[in-house]
Design a protein around this motif. Structure first.
Motif, PDB file in Angstrom:
ATOM      1  N   PRO A  55       0.823  -1.205   0.000  1.00  0.00           N
ATOM      2  CA  PRO A  55       0.000   0.000   0.000  1.00  0.00           C
ATOM      3  C   PRO A  55       0.862   1.264   0.000  1.00  0.00           C
ATOM      4  O   PRO A  55       1.962   1.285   0.559  1.00  0.00           O
ATOM      5  CB  PRO A  55      -0.803  -0.118   1.303  1.00  0.00           C
ATOM      6  N   ASP A  56       0.376   2.312  -0.657  1.00  0.00           N
ATOM      7  CA  ASP A  56       1.020   3.624  -0.693  1.00  0.00           C
ATOM      8  C   ASP A  56       2.322   3.629  -1.484  1.00  0.00           C
ATOM      9  O   ASP A  56       3.166   4.513  -1.286  1.00  0.00           O
ATOM     10  CB  ASP A  56       1.272   4.164   0.726  1.00  0.00           C
TER      11      ASP A  56
ATOM     12  N   ALA B 288      -5.089   3.901  -7.488  1.00  0.00           N
ATOM     13  CA  ALA B 288      -5.660   5.211  -7.791  1.00  0.00           C
ATOM     14  C   ALA B 288      -4.722   6.012  -8.677  1.00  0.00           C
ATOM     15  O   ALA B 288      -3.509   6.003  -8.478  1.00  0.00           O
ATOM     16  CB  ALA B 288      -5.936   5.985  -6.497  1.00  0.00           C
TER      17      ALA B 288
ATOM     18  N   VAL C 115     -10.171   5.737  -9.624  1.00  0.00           N
ATOM     19  CA  VAL C 115      -9.966   4.590  -8.745  1.00  0.00           C
ATOM     20  C   VAL C 115     -10.016   3.335  -9.606  1.00  0.00           C
ATOM     21  O   VAL C 115     -10.926   3.171 -10.431  1.00  0.00           O
ATOM     22  CB  VAL C 115     -11.047   4.524  -7.643  1.00  0.00           C
TER      23      VAL C 115
ATOM     24  N   LEU D  72      -3.716   1.699  -3.391  1.00  0.00           N
ATOM     25  CA  LEU D  72      -4.543   2.038  -2.231  1.00  0.00           C
ATOM     26  C   LEU D  72      -4.536   0.909  -1.202  1.00  0.00           C
ATOM     27  O   LEU D  72      -4.809   1.136  -0.027  1.00  0.00           O
ATOM     28  CB  LEU D  72      -5.982   2.324  -2.663  1.00  0.00           C
ATOM     29  N   SER D  73      -4.254  -0.297  -1.654  1.00  0.00           N
ATOM     30  CA  SER D  73      -4.135  -1.464  -0.787  1.00  0.00           C
ATOM     31  C   SER D  73      -2.990  -2.305  -1.344  1.00  0.00           C
ATOM     32  O   SER D  73      -2.375  -1.947  -2.344  1.00  0.00           O
ATOM     33  CB  SER D  73      -5.446  -2.271  -0.807  1.00  0.00           C
TER      34      SER D  73
ATOM     35  N   ALA E  67      -9.956   1.884   1.174  1.00  0.00           N
ATOM     36  CA  ALA E  67      -9.336   3.207   1.122  1.00  0.00           C
ATOM     37  C   ALA E  67      -9.370   3.834   2.509  1.00  0.00           C
ATOM     38  O   ALA E  67     -10.353   3.694   3.239  1.00  0.00           O
ATOM     39  CB  ALA E  67     -10.064   4.104   0.125  1.00  0.00           C
TER      40      ALA E  67
ATOM     41  N   SER F 277      -7.587   8.988   1.804  1.00  0.00           N
ATOM     42  CA  SER F 277      -7.708   8.696   0.371  1.00  0.00           C
ATOM     43  C   SER F 277      -9.084   9.074  -0.158  1.00  0.00           C
ATOM     44  O   SER F 277      -9.211   9.597  -1.270  1.00  0.00           O
ATOM     45  CB  SER F 277      -7.430   7.209   0.107  1.00  0.00           C
TER      46      SER F 277
END
Length: 280
Positions: A76-77, A99, A114, A138-139, A218, A222
């Motif tokens: 994530p991120d 995203a 998204v 996002l995940s 999210a 987010s």
């Protein structure tokens, strides 16, 4: 923080308790999502998505299978696709959510799309280089990579499949137009309702709805970046939409309690998603 009176803008704010504990239909959704992956059919959800536009032949599904060169996983991120990069392959999201985003000089971030499993997050990078935006996980995400050379072969040997992939990018553009209108003209809670309707419709098309529930992995920050709001206003909008009885939002699971009422409230018309099968 700059604010236009409707909460549109970013500010630093700690996470608040809009996501409560609960599992919803998680196991059923994971089973649906992983069915094709476990059988080695990495393009399974993309195939389902394209078949909402028109039927695919065995030769066309074989061409998609042969185009995939490998897989990668992302935490994530982290960026699946970086701003300014010149990709030599396009990225198909197999598992997880991502995203499309841009970040301003002051650090404010705006999410402009998204992506869910079955989406090409950068099919346009086949022709548009360098990338003018980034694509963020996002995940936790797993992706399949399709080299641009193999996409070129598809365009030269598979005209019908090429048209469906082209249509896929056109639908992405249609969603951008819809998001622009929603952000500029809808009230905050109506905008959030419209987003939930869109996600429900898109996830349903690829078999990722369990009962009336879907995963929405999210963070509150987010969601704020998706809607162009502060986290404070996101929290208020979620509480508002819950109070109206349209949805239950527990932890990372959204359950639609009254689909017809939610659509009417959101002014949701799914025409822009073009989920109608016809000869292409």
């Amino acid at each position: 923080m700059e604010n236009d009176g409707d909460g549109r803008g970013r500010q630093s704010h700690p996470e608040t308790a809009i996501f409560r504990s609960g599992r919803g239909g998680r196991l059923s959704q994971e089973a649906a999502r992983n069915e094709s992956v476990q059988s080695g059919n990495l393009h399974g959800l993309l195939t389902k998505k394209l078949q909402n536009f028109d039927a695919l032949s065995e030769d066309e599904t074989r061409a998609l299978d042969q185009a995939i060169s490998g897989t990668r996983s992302f935490a994530p991120d982290t960026d699946l696709v970086a701003l300014g990069s010149t990709p030599v392959f396009s990225t198909l999201l197999v598992d997880g959510w991502a995203a499309r985003y841009k970040t301003l000089e002051n650090g404010a971030r705006q999410i402009s799309a998204v992506h869910i499993p079955g989406d090409f997050v950068d099919l346009h990078s086949f022709l548009l280089k360098p990338m003018d935006h980034g694509v963020l996980a996002l995940s936790a995400c797993r992706v399949a990579m399709i080299p641009h050379e193999r996409l070129r072969e598809i365009t030269e040997t598979q005209p019908h499949l090429t048209r469906l992939l082209w249509l896929n990018t056109l639908v992405d553009a249609a969603m951008h137009r819809e998001w622009l209108v929603d952000m500029g003209r809808l009230q905050t809670v109506v905008h959030l309702a419209h987003l939930l309707c869109e996600l429900y419709q898109r996830l349903h098309a690829v078999g990722l709805i369990a009962g009336q529930s879907f995963e929405f992995p999210a963070t509150q920050a987010s969601v704020a970046d998706i809607l162009g709001l502060s986290t404070v206003h996101v929290n208020r909008a979620v509480q508002d939409i819950r109070a109206r009885g349209f949805v239950s939002w527990q932890n990372k699971t959204v359950t639609v309690l009254d689909w017809e009422a939610l659509k009417v409230f959101a002014q949701f018309d799914p025409t822009y998603l073009y989920q109608v099968r016809r000869p292409r």
